[in-house]
Design an enzyme around this catalytic site. Structure first.
Site, short mmCIF file in Angstrom:
data_model
loop_
_atom_site.label_atom_id
_atom_site.label_comp_id
_atom_site.label_asym_id
_atom_site.label_seq_id
_atom_site.Cartn_x
_atom_site.Cartn_y
_atom_site.Cartn_z
N ASP A 59 8.89 16.77 16.67
CA ASP A 59 8.64 16.34 18.11
C ASP A 59 9.02 14.81 18.07
O ASP A 59 10.05 14.61 17.50
CB ASP A 59 6.98 16.47 18.30
CG ASP A 59 6.59 16.89 19.66
OD1 ASP A 59 6.90 15.83 20.40
OD2 ASP A 59 6.28 17.59 20.12
N HIS A 94 4.24 12.73 23.02
CA HIS A 94 3.90 13.89 23.06
C HIS A 94 3.82 14.31 21.74
O HIS A 94 2.87 15.28 21.52
CB HIS A 94 5.41 14.34 23.33
CG HIS A 94 5.46 15.89 23.77
ND1 HIS A 94 5.78 16.92 22.83
CD2 HIS A 94 5.02 16.79 24.91
CE1 HIS A 94 5.75 18.28 23.34
NE2 HIS A 94 5.29 17.85 24.59
N SER A 249 3.84 23.62 25.81
CA SER A 249 3.86 22.66 24.67
C SER A 249 2.50 22.99 24.11
O SER A 249 2.68 23.24 22.92
CB SER A 249 4.15 21.08 25.02
OG SER A 249 5.36 20.74 24.98
#
Length: 401
Positions: A59, A94, A249
């Site tokens: 990520d 994120h 996600s």
């Protein structure tokens, strides 16, 4: 390098020797939302909590000091190499959220963070050289990952496949490592194919809303294997605190956590068995399967129970049973070719000869035409009644002579 987009629709905010899962202090529990009940986490966590399992989170980086992940993160390389570091607003937002969602399901698992993208929702730059995603997969394979979680995806101007990623996924499969990826958030726009979710080695996860139906943004594709909650999922912010996240996600991260529970229950599960257990124990839609949610929203409690006695894995390599050198098995001699059909050859030669004659005729006509044009030019300019000729103006039809 293929374009990569973060898989959230709205995101609020010697390494191997260092891995020591059992000695790591527990992280603070991430606040749960409706997914806790939807996945049956209370029952699942009574049986397993991800002990001894490392989940590689590929990520944007993970803020390892956040209470939701503290003590459970090892930071690997930064393959995106854009010069950003922890503390930058575009570093780790994120990834921190996704790591907290994995640990929400498997609180005793360990996170191996590998940075392969930045925080832009939609990249516009072209990257050259090896794929960061492929490099991240290989690093995870070589550094003890039991599950690879990728809440990312996208395509670049029609270029869907990346040979490096395909090879890296094959190596993960050979090592027996399940790979999870978000299905994509493009259903409301182009519903485009998303990779790595579209690769056959990957378990692609769609997003559901409360009640188990597909979230409106979740990409609809036949590669969708299962689905998981993806609307309003409380996740860690890299700046501290928590915020709700929407997207495929968090759905992929929650599924990766579920796989960690399954593997801590039975560490011998193969990728094929992981897929089979997830799909067979999910809440199936009408008809058993559809491209909206795959085999349906996963059931963590049922998946953990089924992991103790999984179905047999029929995907193992098998020995080739045929002849070592199969030449000649179709009835033709091994050293000669079948006779050529000369009838077709004759027709071809005839057609070629006709074409050649036509070309030569066209050339001859062109030469004669140029010669006459030159002669006309030598005779003088054209008169009012037509082009000049050797004896003067040529009359137009019906003109007096």
């Amino acid at each position: 390098m293929s374009l990569r987009r973060i898989g959230s629709a709205t995101a609020a905010a010697g390494l191997a020797a260092l891995l020591c899962v059992t000695a790591a202090p527990p992280a603070a529990a991430t606040p749960s939302s409706w997914e806790y009940q939807a996945l049956g986490l209370a029952a699942a966590q009574r049986t397993a909590q991800g002990e001894g399992i490392t989940v590689a989170v590929l990520d944007s980086g993970v803020e390892k000091d956040h209470p939701a992940v503290a003590g459970r993160v090892t930071t690997g390389p930064d393959y995106f190499k854009d010069g950003l570091h922890p503390g930058d607003p575009r570093w780790g937002r994120h990834g921190t959220a996704m790591a907290s969602d994995v640990l929400k399901v498997a609180p005793k698992a360990h996170i191996l963070s590998v940075r392969v993208l930045d925080e832009k929702k939609d990249h516009t730059e072209l990257r050259h050289g090896p794929s960061p995603v492929a490099q991240g997969i290989d690093y995870a394979v070589d550094h003890g990952a039991d599950v690879i979680s990728m809440s990312l995806g996208g395509e670049l101007f029609g270029r869907d496949f990346d040979d490096g990623e395909i090879d890296a996924l094959a190596r993960a499969a050979q090592k027996g490592i399940p790979v999870i990826a978000s299905a994509g958030n493009d259903a409301e726009v182009f519903n485009e194919t998303s990779f790595p979710a579209g690769y056959p080695e990957v378990i692609a996860v769609a997003a559901t809303q409360k009640g188990g139906s597909r979230a409106s943004f979740s990409t609809v594709r036949t590669y969708n294997a299962v689905a998981a909650p993806g609307v309003g999922i409380m996740s860690a912010k890299q700046t501290g605190g928590y915020a709700p996240v929407n997207g495929t996600s968090p759905a992929a991260a929650l599924t990766s956590g579920t796989v960690a529970l399954m593997l801590s229950r039975n560490h011998k599960l193969t990728p094929a068995q992981v897929r089979a257990v997830l799909t067979s124990t999910a809440h199936h839609p009408s008809g058993g399967y559809n491209p909206l949610v795959g085999y349906g929203q996963i059931n963590a409690a049922a998946a953990v129970r089924a992991s103790a006695n999984p179905p047999a894995d029929g995907t193992a390599p098998v020995k080739y049973q045929g002849n070592k050198h199969p030449a000649g098995q179709d009835g033709t001699p091994k050293t000669t070719h079948p006779e050529l059909d000369t009838g077709l050859t004759t027709v071809g030669y005839s057609a070629a000869g006709t074409g050649l004659a036509m070309v030569l005729g066209a050339i001859l006509i062109g030469v004669l035409g140029r010669r006459r044009a030159k002669a006309n030019a030598d005779a003088g300019p054209a008169g009012p009644m037509g082009p000049a000729g050797p004896t003067g103006p040529m009359p137009y039809p019906g003109a007096p002579r």
